[in-house]
Design an enzyme around this catalytic site. Structure first.
Site, PDB file in Angstrom:
ATOM      1  N   ARG A  87      -3.096  10.636  30.775  1.00 39.49           N
ATOM      2  CA  ARG A  87      -3.928  10.822  31.968  1.00 39.49           C
ATOM      3  C   ARG A  87      -3.240  11.662  33.042  1.00 39.49           C
ATOM      4  O   ARG A  87      -3.773  11.860  34.118  1.00 39.49           O
ATOM      5  CB  ARG A  87      -4.302   9.446  32.528  1.00 39.49           C
ATOM      6  CG  ARG A  87      -5.302   8.747  31.634  1.00 39.49           C
ATOM      7  CD  ARG A  87      -5.314   7.242  31.801  1.00 39.49           C
ATOM      8  NE  ARG A  87      -6.331   6.641  30.942  1.00 39.49           N
ATOM      9  CZ  ARG A  87      -6.181   6.455  29.618  1.00 39.49           C
ATOM     10  NH1 ARG A  87      -5.063   6.808  29.015  1.00 39.49           N
ATOM     11  NH2 ARG A  87      -7.163   5.915  28.908  1.00 39.49           N
ATOM     12  N   TRP A 125       3.033   0.454  45.546  1.00 38.30           N
ATOM     13  CA  TRP A 125       2.834  -0.537  46.600  1.00 38.30           C
ATOM     14  C   TRP A 125       2.862   0.115  47.987  1.00 38.30           C
ATOM     15  O   TRP A 125       2.132  -0.308  48.896  1.00 38.30           O
ATOM     16  CB  TRP A 125       3.918  -1.616  46.492  1.00 38.30           C
ATOM     17  CG  TRP A 125       3.779  -2.704  47.501  1.00 38.30           C
ATOM     18  CD1 TRP A 125       4.469  -2.832  48.670  1.00 38.30           C
ATOM     19  CD2 TRP A 125       2.883  -3.815  47.432  1.00 38.30           C
ATOM     20  NE1 TRP A 125       4.066  -3.962  49.332  1.00 38.30           N
ATOM     21  CE2 TRP A 125       3.087  -4.590  48.593  1.00 38.30           C
ATOM     22  CE3 TRP A 125       1.929  -4.233  46.505  1.00 38.30           C
ATOM     23  CZ2 TRP A 125       2.369  -5.752  48.842  1.00 38.30           C
ATOM     24  CZ3 TRP A 125       1.221  -5.395  46.754  1.00 38.30           C
ATOM     25  CH2 TRP A 125       1.446  -6.134  47.911  1.00 38.30           C
ATOM     26  N   GLU A 126       3.663   1.146  48.136  1.00 42.33           N
ATOM     27  CA  GLU A 126       3.831   1.811  49.436  1.00 42.33           C
ATOM     28  C   GLU A 126       2.777   2.884  49.710  1.00 42.33           C
ATOM     29  O   GLU A 126       2.736   3.459  50.802  1.00 42.33           O
ATOM     30  CB  GLU A 126       5.233   2.416  49.532  1.00 42.33           C
ATOM     31  CG  GLU A 126       6.349   1.390  49.600  1.00 42.33           C
ATOM     32  CD  GLU A 126       6.738   0.782  48.266  1.00 42.33           C
ATOM     33  OE1 GLU A 126       7.329  -0.318  48.265  1.00 42.33           O
ATOM     34  OE2 GLU A 126       6.454   1.397  47.201  1.00 42.33           O
ATOM     35  N   THR A 143       5.433  -9.129  33.009  1.00 40.25           N
ATOM     36  CA  THR A 143       5.159 -10.145  34.034  1.00 40.25           C
ATOM     37  C   THR A 143       3.880  -9.788  34.778  1.00 40.25           C
ATOM     38  O   THR A 143       3.359  -8.679  34.645  1.00 40.25           O
ATOM     39  CB  THR A 143       6.326 -10.214  35.045  1.00 40.25           C
ATOM     40  OG1 THR A 143       6.330  -8.988  35.805  1.00 40.25           O
ATOM     41  CG2 THR A 143       7.667 -10.402  34.351  1.00 40.25           C
ATOM     42  N   HIS A 177       3.553  -8.879  37.674  1.00 40.04           N
ATOM     43  CA  HIS A 177       3.847  -7.897  38.720  1.00 40.04           C
ATOM     44  C   HIS A 177       2.839  -6.746  38.716  1.00 40.04           C
ATOM     45  O   HIS A 177       2.397  -6.278  39.773  1.00 40.04           O
ATOM     46  CB  HIS A 177       5.277  -7.381  38.518  1.00 40.04           C
ATOM     47  CG  HIS A 177       5.760  -6.488  39.605  1.00 40.04           C
ATOM     48  ND1 HIS A 177       6.062  -5.171  39.399  1.00 40.04           N
ATOM     49  CD2 HIS A 177       5.993  -6.721  40.916  1.00 40.04           C
ATOM     50  CE1 HIS A 177       6.465  -4.630  40.538  1.00 40.04           C
ATOM     51  NE2 HIS A 177       6.432  -5.541  41.464  1.00 40.04           N
TER      52      HIS A 177
END
Length: 156
Positions: free
Chosen positions: A129, A59-60, A88, A90
């Site tokens: 990966r 996210w950052e 979830t 998220h």
């Protein structure tokens, strides 16, 4: 205009590159970071011109890239992270937010940003990966940035 490989390689020695790496899922992102650094060395980028910045999670990444670009005069940035699907929604929010954010930073800055964000269903896919049988996306994102830096230099 075609540029010979020797000319491109000599230009790469002077490139300033920043890696912005997520600490979350560090066994995966650490492998990607190592591959990216190895790739830069193999491609002739002077290690003194490479900075590594760590952020808490995927996210950052967009803000980390934006701050790095504001700090230094980088020719390219490689964003490396890993989001593994959970139970979830998220996963979808973080993946999409990071993706859209990185796209916006690239568009607004005009600086090549390598998209090394893994979005996988499980840990096995992530490790595959990040140096496993699917290659290493850290290396691939780095090669993409170097190619875009070469393109930018040719078109200037």
């Amino acid at each position: 205009m075609v540029v010979c490989e020797t000319e491109a390689a000599s230009r790469r020695a002077d490139l300033r590159i920043c890696l912005v790496v997520s600490r979350f899922n560090e066994p995966v992102t650490g492998s990607m970071e190592k591959a990216a650094l190895d790739c830069l060395a193999t491609e002739g980028v002077d290690a003194a011109n490479v900075d590594v910045v760590h952020v808490p999670g995927a996210w950052e990444l967009p803000l980390g890239v934006r701050l790095a670009l504001a700090k230094g005069n980088y020719d390219g940035v490689v964003a490396l992270g890993c989001v593994i699907r959970g139970e979830t929604p998220h996963f979808e929010y973080v993946s999409m937010g990071a993706t859209v954010g990185l796209q916006a930073v690239t568009r607004e800055s005009g600086v090549p940003v390598g998209f090394g964000l893994l979005t996988t269903d499980d840990g096995a896919q992530a490790f595959a990966r990040a140096g496993g049988d699917k290659g290493n996306k850290g290396q691939e994102a780095t090669l993409a940035v170097l190619e875009m830096c070469d393109l930018a230099a040719r078109l200037r």
